[in-house]
Design an enzyme around this catalytic site. Structure first.
Site, PDB file in Angstrom:
ATOM      1  N   HIS A  76       0.822  -1.219   0.000  1.00  0.00           N
ATOM      2  CA  HIS A  76       0.000   0.000   0.000  1.00  0.00           C
ATOM      3  C   HIS A  76       0.856   1.268   0.000  1.00  0.00           C
ATOM      4  O   HIS A  76       0.463   2.275  -0.584  1.00  0.00           O
ATOM      5  CB  HIS A  76      -1.013  -0.031   1.160  1.00  0.00           C
ATOM      6  CG  HIS A  76      -2.184  -0.916   0.835  1.00  0.00           C
ATOM      7  ND1 HIS A  76      -2.208  -2.253   1.125  1.00  0.00           N
ATOM      8  CD2 HIS A  76      -3.334  -0.648   0.170  1.00  0.00           C
ATOM      9  CE1 HIS A  76      -3.333  -2.777   0.664  1.00  0.00           C
ATOM     10  NE2 HIS A  76      -4.041  -1.827   0.091  1.00  0.00           N
ATOM     11  N   HIS A 134       5.778 -13.861   6.284  1.00  0.00           N
ATOM     12  CA  HIS A 134       6.280 -12.757   7.099  1.00  0.00           C
ATOM     13  C   HIS A 134       5.284 -12.397   8.187  1.00  0.00           C
ATOM     14  O   HIS A 134       5.618 -12.328   9.359  1.00  0.00           O
ATOM     15  CB  HIS A 134       6.597 -11.537   6.230  1.00  0.00           C
ATOM     16  CG  HIS A 134       7.429 -10.529   6.946  1.00  0.00           C
ATOM     17  ND1 HIS A 134       6.888  -9.665   7.860  1.00  0.00           N
ATOM     18  CD2 HIS A 134       8.757 -10.291   6.913  1.00  0.00           C
ATOM     19  CE1 HIS A 134       7.870  -8.924   8.356  1.00  0.00           C
ATOM     20  NE2 HIS A 134       9.009  -9.283   7.805  1.00  0.00           N
ATOM     21  N   HIS A 196      15.118 -13.626   7.330  1.00  0.00           N
ATOM     22  CA  HIS A 196      14.093 -14.378   8.078  1.00  0.00           C
ATOM     23  C   HIS A 196      14.255 -15.890   7.877  1.00  0.00           C
ATOM     24  O   HIS A 196      14.147 -16.658   8.830  1.00  0.00           O
ATOM     25  CB  HIS A 196      12.690 -13.949   7.657  1.00  0.00           C
ATOM     26  CG  HIS A 196      12.309 -12.586   8.156  1.00  0.00           C
ATOM     27  ND1 HIS A 196      12.291 -12.266   9.494  1.00  0.00           N
ATOM     28  CD2 HIS A 196      11.934 -11.458   7.503  1.00  0.00           C
ATOM     29  CE1 HIS A 196      11.920 -11.004   9.642  1.00  0.00           C
ATOM     30  NE2 HIS A 196      11.700 -10.489   8.456  1.00  0.00           N
TER      31      HIS A 196
HETATM   32 CO    CO Z   1      10.882  -8.594   8.235  1.00  0.00          CO
END
Ligand code: CO
Length: 249
Positions: A76, A134, A196
């Site tokens: 966005h 995520h 991650h």
């Molecule tokens: Co992150």
């Protein structure tokens, strides 16, 4: 992380191959990544800078393709940047934006099929597949629940869990225990296998997913491959890009 470039290079090749004659430029939404690489001598453009350069160079027709997984905060923010260029006097004749990987219900089906097609061939019955998303505070976090719904319908031992959203790692542990799972294959549900995947998922620290699962009696094997290395997923981003390019024609 150097290994993460493999996914972006693959996307680059696939897009250039599918759109001969179209100029392809890269922009990076993460200020953290841009700052880090700038210190290593690699200058990367933000979306606003990349678009400004293209405007200066006389481009009239630009499509921005999001490589986000869900239409969350970062997507966005990118949309707002694109809308800013749309509002600019003497700007581009046309500037459009393509959806992230997951937008329509059929995207969820397509991603689930891609994830299941990549399941390790030597996976035995009773072994789980876990995809690490995520997760976000943004309302679009519900995409992970939607994905879990479709994924679990096709494979009762396939799970989605997220680093920062819902379902959480605790939710995953509860599910694996309830189903008596002793071994799981873990893979990132992210465009690249970066920090991650390498640290939060597969790291040796006590709070990594691998370590937490081990303490709960689940042995795990980590598949460090980003969605950008999977041409089924890349072709879905590419389909969104082509749909955006065709808007208003
Ligand atoms: Co992150």
């Amino acid at each position: 992380m150097p290994e993460a470039w493999k996914a972006l290079d693959n996307i680059d090749q696939r897009v250039r191959g599918a759109l001969p004659g179209v100029d392809v430029r890269w922009a990076y939404t993460s200020g953290l990544v841009r700052d880090k690489l700038a210190k290593e001598g690699k200058a990367l453009d933000s979306p606003a800078v990349a678009l400004s350069k293209m405007l200066d160079q006389g481009f009239t027709d630009v499509t921005v393709q999001s490589l986000h997984v869900i239409p969350g905060q970062e997507y966005h923010d990118l949309l707002q940047t694109v809308n800013g260029f749309r509002a600019m006097p003497d700007g581009f004749a046309r500037v459009r934006i393509g959806w992230p990987l997951l937008a329509r219900p059929e995207d969820i089906e397509a991603v689930v099929d891609a994830l299941l097609a990549n399941a390790p061939k030597d996976r035995k019955s009773g072994e789980a597949l876990v995809f690490m998303g995520h997760g976000t505070h943004h309302p679009a976090d519900v995409y992970y629940l939607a994905l879990q719904y479709v994924l679990g319908g096709k494979d009762p031992l396939a799970f989605v869990a997220t680093v920062e959203g819902t379902p959480s790692l605790d939710d995953l542990v509860a599910q694996l225990k309830a189903k008596g799972v002793k071994k799981a294959y873990l893979a990132p549900l992210m465009a690249v296998a970066g920090d991650h995947a390498n640290n939060d998922m597969a790291g040796e620290e006590p709070d990594s997913w691998k370590s937490v699962l081990a303490r709960n009696g689940v042995e795990s094997e980590c598949l460090l491959r980003g969605l950008g290395e999977d041409n089924r997923a890349v072709d879905l981003w590419l389909a969104h890009l082509k749909a955006a390019m065709a808007q208003g024609e």
